[in-house]
Design an enzyme around this catalytic site. Structure first.
Site, PDB file in Angstrom:
ATOM      1  N   GLU A  27     -33.336 -16.976  -8.691  1.00 47.97           N
ATOM      2  CA  GLU A  27     -33.007 -15.987  -7.211  1.00 47.97           C
ATOM      3  C   GLU A  27     -32.099 -15.370  -8.325  1.00 47.97           C
ATOM      4  O   GLU A  27     -31.267 -15.364  -9.276  1.00 47.97           O
ATOM      5  CB  GLU A  27     -32.633 -17.380  -6.342  1.00 47.97           C
ATOM      6  N   ASN A 157     -34.368 -13.124   3.567  1.00 48.45           N
ATOM      7  CA  ASN A 157     -34.442 -12.495   2.271  1.00 48.45           C
ATOM      8  C   ASN A 157     -34.981 -10.962   2.078  1.00 48.45           C
ATOM      9  O   ASN A 157     -34.685 -10.248   3.140  1.00 48.45           O
ATOM     10  CB  ASN A 157     -35.811 -13.242   2.087  1.00 48.45           C
ATOM     11  N   ASP A 207     -39.778 -12.915   0.053  1.00 49.74           N
ATOM     12  CA  ASP A 207     -39.397 -13.950  -0.562  1.00 49.74           C
ATOM     13  C   ASP A 207     -38.093 -12.508  -1.075  1.00 49.74           C
ATOM     14  O   ASP A 207     -37.974 -11.358  -0.214  1.00 49.74           O
ATOM     15  CB  ASP A 207     -39.212 -14.299  -1.334  1.00 49.74           C
TER      16      ASP A 207
END
Length: 303
Positions: A27, A157, A207
């Site tokens: 991430e 997100n 995301d």
């Protein structure tokens, strides 16, 4: 005003492997144009990675805390959003210095998505460690002060901004809704309430995201093995395949900002699922026929 999108050029090529090391929860990628260096995290394994898109291997840095987002301060320092709050990191030596607690009184949450607004304000977010409904929030760190912007978010997100800084975007992955909010371009702070822009109803969840130079929003689809491009009006413009099922977050990299680095994850996958998803957890470069721009540096104030 929000940038008006120009038509997308055809995609140039399929995704290529950038880093073969597998991340449990890859991430938070960012790119420092001055040093030509990309940085990203494995949140769960407490690791920070670096690698230049121009060539050479990667380096892995072990961290004492879970961290999920990084902002470049200057040529010597970075600001990390971690499970315990904001920390300064010395790039050469890796030393961490605490700057500010975020939800220190709530051990059930950790840091999640984040990105720097063109003004230098750093938007960061929190979420429940088990993705508890409504446990997350989004904050703005500006010149040494922290302001809570939005709360009651389950999995924050897709934090990103229009090129002119007048619009902010974010999503709640649990709700699969991408929102927009009008901002003061000089501060990166909201001037109104968020409005729903797009609801994702296909497979997977919204995301991490980044905007290109034309203002289009490129969002990784967790569980969908793809990137979706949306117009500032919320129209789905294109879907681009990514080799890993759980693609997690993109950032533009390279001297011309003409490729997207995309992280992925194998979180929650059993052995059979990992076997079926051969590229799980790896990091990729994707040619999309669009260009981004340099990631802004964060303003620390007197720190």
């Amino acid at each position: 005003m929000t940038t008006t999108s120009a038509p997308l050029a055809p995609a140039l090529a399929a995704a290529t492997l950038f880093c073969a090391e597998r991340c449990h929860l890859g991430e938070g990628p960012t790119y420092d144009a001055a040093s030509d260096m990309a940085w990203w995290f494995d949140i769960v394994e407490k690791r920070l990675y670096q690698q230049s898109p121009s060539g050479g291997g990667h380096r892995r840095h072990e961290l004492p805390v879970m961290a999920s987002a990084l902002a470049v301060v200057d040529d010597r320092r970075q600001l990390l959003s971690t499970e315990h709050g904001l920390m300064l990191r010395d790039i050469a030596g890796g030393q961490l210095t605490e700057v500010m607690d975020i939800e220190a009184d709530n051990p059930a949450t950790r840091s999640n998505d984040g990105r720097v607004h063109p003004s230098g304000t750093f938007w960061v977010s929190t979420m429940g460690r088990r993705a508890e409904p409504g446990a997350g929030a989004i904050y703005a760190f500006r010149a040494g002060a922290l302001l809570r912007l939005f709360s009651g978010i389950s999995i924050p997100n897709a934090i990103c901004f229009s090129p002119d800084g007048s619009t902010g975007y974010f999503a709640d992955t649990r709700e699969n809704t991408l929102c927009r909010v009008e901002l003061d371009p000089l501060t990166g702070l909201p001037e109104g309430e968020p409005q729903a822009l797009h609801h994702h109803s296909a497979a997977g969840g919204l995301d991490g995201a980044v905007t290109d130079a034309e203002g289009r929003i490129w969002c990784a689809i967790w569980g969908g093995a793809r990137l979706n491009a949306y117009s500032p009006a919320g129209e789905l413009l294109r879907s681009v395949d990514v080799p890993a099922l759980q693609s997690s977050c993109p950032v533009f990299v390279g001297r011309d900002f003409d490729r997207l680095l995309v992280t992925s994850a194998y979180e929650g996958m059993d052995a059979a699922a990992r076997t079926a998803d051969a590229a799980h957890g790896q990091t990729f470069l994707v040619d999309i026929g669009a260009c981004g721009r340099a990631e802004p540096r964060v303003r620390l104030g007197g720190l």
